[in-house]
Design an enzyme around this catalytic site. Structure first.
Site, short mmCIF file in Angstrom:
data_model
loop_
_atom_site.label_atom_id
_atom_site.label_comp_id
_atom_site.label_asym_id
_atom_site.label_seq_id
_atom_site.Cartn_x
_atom_site.Cartn_y
_atom_site.Cartn_z
N TYR A 13 0.82 -1.22 0.00
CA TYR A 13 0.00 0.00 0.00
C TYR A 13 0.86 1.28 0.00
O TYR A 13 0.81 2.09 -0.93
CB TYR A 13 -0.93 -0.04 1.22
N ASP A 60 12.73 -12.19 -0.83
CA ASP A 60 12.41 -12.10 0.59
C ASP A 60 13.63 -11.53 1.30
O ASP A 60 14.70 -12.15 1.32
CB ASP A 60 12.08 -13.51 1.12
N SER A 126 6.18 4.63 13.03
CA SER A 126 4.75 4.82 13.27
C SER A 126 4.53 5.65 14.52
O SER A 126 5.32 5.59 15.47
CB SER A 126 4.12 3.45 13.45
N TYR A 151 4.20 -5.75 17.31
CA TYR A 151 4.31 -4.90 16.11
C TYR A 151 4.91 -3.54 16.48
O TYR A 151 5.88 -3.07 15.87
CB TYR A 151 2.92 -4.71 15.47
N LYS A 155 8.74 -1.54 15.64
CA LYS A 155 8.98 -0.17 15.14
C LYS A 155 10.04 0.52 16.01
O LYS A 155 10.95 1.19 15.50
CB LYS A 155 7.68 0.64 15.14
N ASN A 200 -8.52 -4.54 9.45
CA ASN A 200 -8.40 -4.05 10.84
C ASN A 200 -8.61 -2.54 10.89
O ASN A 200 -9.10 -2.01 11.87
CB ASN A 200 -6.99 -4.33 11.39
N LEU A 202 -9.71 1.39 9.90
CA LEU A 202 -11.03 2.01 9.77
C LEU A 202 -11.46 2.25 8.32
O LEU A 202 -12.56 1.84 7.93
CB LEU A 202 -11.02 3.34 10.55
N ARG A 233 -8.00 10.78 15.76
CA ARG A 233 -6.81 10.37 15.02
C ARG A 233 -6.39 11.46 14.04
O ARG A 233 -7.16 12.37 13.74
CB ARG A 233 -7.07 9.08 14.23
N ARG A 297 -12.32 -1.02 21.52
CA ARG A 297 -11.41 -2.08 21.07
C ARG A 297 -10.18 -2.04 21.97
O ARG A 297 -9.61 -0.97 22.19
CB ARG A 297 -11.01 -1.81 19.61
N ASP A 300 -6.69 0.45 21.96
CA ASP A 300 -6.80 1.73 21.26
C ASP A 300 -6.45 2.89 22.20
O ASP A 300 -6.89 2.91 23.35
CB ASP A 300 -8.23 1.95 20.74
N1 UFG Z 1 -12.07 1.77 14.28
C1 UFG Z 1 -13.43 1.51 14.39
N2 UFG Z 1 -13.94 0.48 13.68
C2 UFG Z 1 -13.19 -0.30 12.86
C3 UFG Z 1 -11.80 -0.04 12.75
C4 UFG Z 1 -11.28 1.01 13.49
O1 UFG Z 1 -14.15 2.19 15.13
O2 UFG Z 1 -13.72 -1.23 12.25
C5 UFG Z 1 -11.51 2.88 15.05
C6 UFG Z 1 -10.45 2.44 16.03
O3 UFG Z 1 -11.06 2.04 17.23
C7 UFG Z 1 -9.60 3.69 16.15
C8 UFG Z 1 -9.72 4.35 14.77
O4 UFG Z 1 -10.87 3.77 14.16
O5 UFG Z 1 -10.15 4.54 17.10
C9 UFG Z 1 -8.52 4.11 13.89
O6 UFG Z 1 -8.27 2.71 13.86
P1 UFG Z 1 -7.26 2.05 12.83
O7 UFG Z 1 -7.23 0.58 13.13
O8 UFG Z 1 -7.60 2.46 11.45
O9 UFG Z 1 -5.90 2.73 13.18
P2 UFG Z 1 -5.12 2.79 14.58
O10 UFG Z 1 -5.13 4.21 15.01
O11 UFG Z 1 -5.56 1.76 15.54
O12 UFG Z 1 -3.76 2.27 14.03
C10 UFG Z 1 -2.68 3.03 13.96
C11 UFG Z 1 -1.75 2.52 12.85
C12 UFG Z 1 -1.06 1.27 13.27
C13 UFG Z 1 -0.53 1.40 14.67
C14 UFG Z 1 -1.64 1.72 15.62
C15 UFG Z 1 -1.17 1.75 17.06
O13 UFG Z 1 -2.47 2.28 11.64
O14 UFG Z 1 0.01 1.05 12.37
O15 UFG Z 1 -2.13 2.98 15.24
O16 UFG Z 1 -2.23 1.92 17.92
F1 UFG Z 1 0.05 0.29 15.11
#
Ligand code: UFG
Length: 341
Positions: A13, A60, A126, A151, A155, A200, A202, A233, A297, A300
């Site tokens: 990506y 690889d 990250s 993970y 980093k 995973n 959003l 975020r 979740r 978070d």
């Molecule tokens: N969220 C939802 N529903 C979903 C998916 C996500 O409500 O189906 C919410 C999450 O709870 C969070 C927000 O959307 O509040 C963002 O979630 P993401 O999973 O898209 O991203 P994150 O902020 O959790 O992830 C980021 C980076 C990762 C890193 C992580 C560490 O993408 O690489 O922060 O917490 F590891």
């Protein structure tokens, strides 16, 4: 003579968007990817956007011989390391997969860089290294917190490996870019995020719900101490993010670095809530999303957004694309995928 940038993980990506921006800025790019987490869709899309076939090593980087071969066959001026796994939950269930892959491939790459007498190394880090920050926005001086997942730990460890190598081996210079939440797709809709299985993150979950692949989007938690109760975020457009890499590569190659190892936050500086993002997606694209509030979740953080001013001062980079356009691009990409199926 144009400079050559090696992009391990270039079929993924972020790597694919960075490749496009590097080519458009006049660099040569060699892509290496073991294709373990993607197919050739993005690689093909990159070639279509830039109008030619790019060199692709199906290699690889956990195999030191494979890395040596790429360095032996090309004069590599800079390398941007994307060849890593990135699923937080999976890393908790299978830590060795993450420590094995993410660390080994980086060590092999640095070994090859050292063997050729040095190289400019850009590491994709990250915002996860900041954990749950005590004050906002976070600057590069904000303390790193103990990682809550393998993970996240990879980093931090890779940042440390790079900083140690820069200190020990003259000729190796390093920049770590700490990304906030990369979202969206290229305006051509030819490259974008391709999650395997249930997303995973959003935005891919939103687009898959909108297209009918997922029944319902769950917004995780509406009882956070934020204005609307959902998490905050810093959603950074993928093309803007890719351009930050071009600025960082240029800084290294043009001898503009102020220290041999530097760190930059790459974000917009503007917090957006999960609910706001969902509402914006619906408005911009004229679609109704089936969503519900669900429990928080695990793992978070409540809120995190960047102070990106150092990147502006030093790299001359700032986020430019409007969130509306970013979310329109994410939807265009999902529709492009649906048409292909
Ligand atoms: N969220 C939802 N529903 C979903 C998916 C996500 O409500 O189906 C919410 C999450 O709870 C969070 C927000 O959307 O509040 C963002 O979630 P993401 O999973 O898209 O991203 P994150 O902020 O959790 O992830 C980021 C980076 C990762 C890193 C992580 C560490 O993408 O690489 O922060 O917490 F590891």
């Amino acid at each position: 003579m144009s400079k050559t940038v090696l992009v391990p993980g270039g079929a993924g990506y972020i790597g694919s968007h960075v490749t496009v921006e590097l080519i458009q800025a006049g660099y040569d790019v060699v892509i290496a990817d073991n294709m373990s987490n993607c197919d050739e869709t993005n690689y093909r899309g990159v070639c279509a956007i830039v109008g030619r076939e790019l060199p692709l090593y199906k290699a690889d980087f956990c195999d030191p011989e494979a890395v040596r071969k790429v360095f032996a066959e090309n004069r590599i001026d800079a390398v941007i390391h994307f060849a890593a796994f990135k699923a937080v939950g999976e890393s908790v269930e299978d830590p060795l997969k993450y420590y094995g892959n993410n660390l080994q491939s980086f060590v092999n790459l640095l070994e090859a860089a050292r063997a050729q007498g040095g190289c400019n190394v850009l590491f994709s880090s990250s915002a996860t290294v900041y954990g749950e920050p005590e004050s906002m926005p976070v600057t590069e001086q904000s303390p790193r917190q103990v990682a809550t997942s393998p993970y996240g730990n990879t980093k931090q460890i890779c940042e440390d490996i790079l900083s140690d190598c820069v200190r020990a081996y003259p000729g190796i210079r390093g920049i770590a870019l700490r990304y906030f939440n990369p979202v969206g797709a290229h305006p051509s809709a030819l490259i974008g995020e391709l999650p395997r299985g249930v997303p995973n993150n959003l935005v891919p979950f939103i687009t898959q719900t909108a297209i009918g692949k997922r029944e319902v989007l769950r917004i995780f938690g509406n009882d956070y101490p934020t204005p609307d109760g959902t998490c905050l975020r810093d959603f950074i457009d993928i093309v803007d993010l890719a351009k930050a890499h071009v600025c960082a590569v240029r800084r290294m190659l043009d001898d503009q670095m102020k220290a041999p190892y530097e760190i930059f936050n790459i974000g917009t500086g503007t917090p957006v809530s999960v609910r706001e993002l969902v509402d914006t997606f619906e408005r911009v694209n004229g679609v109704k999303l089936n969503w519900v509030y669900a429990p928080r979740r695990e793992g978070d953080v409540t809120a995190i957004w960047a102070d990106p001013s150092l990147a502006w001062r030093e790299l001359g980079w700032k986020a430019e694309r409007k969130l509306d356009d970013t979310l329109a691009s994410a939807w265009a990409w999902e529709k492009h995928l649906a048409e292909k199926e």
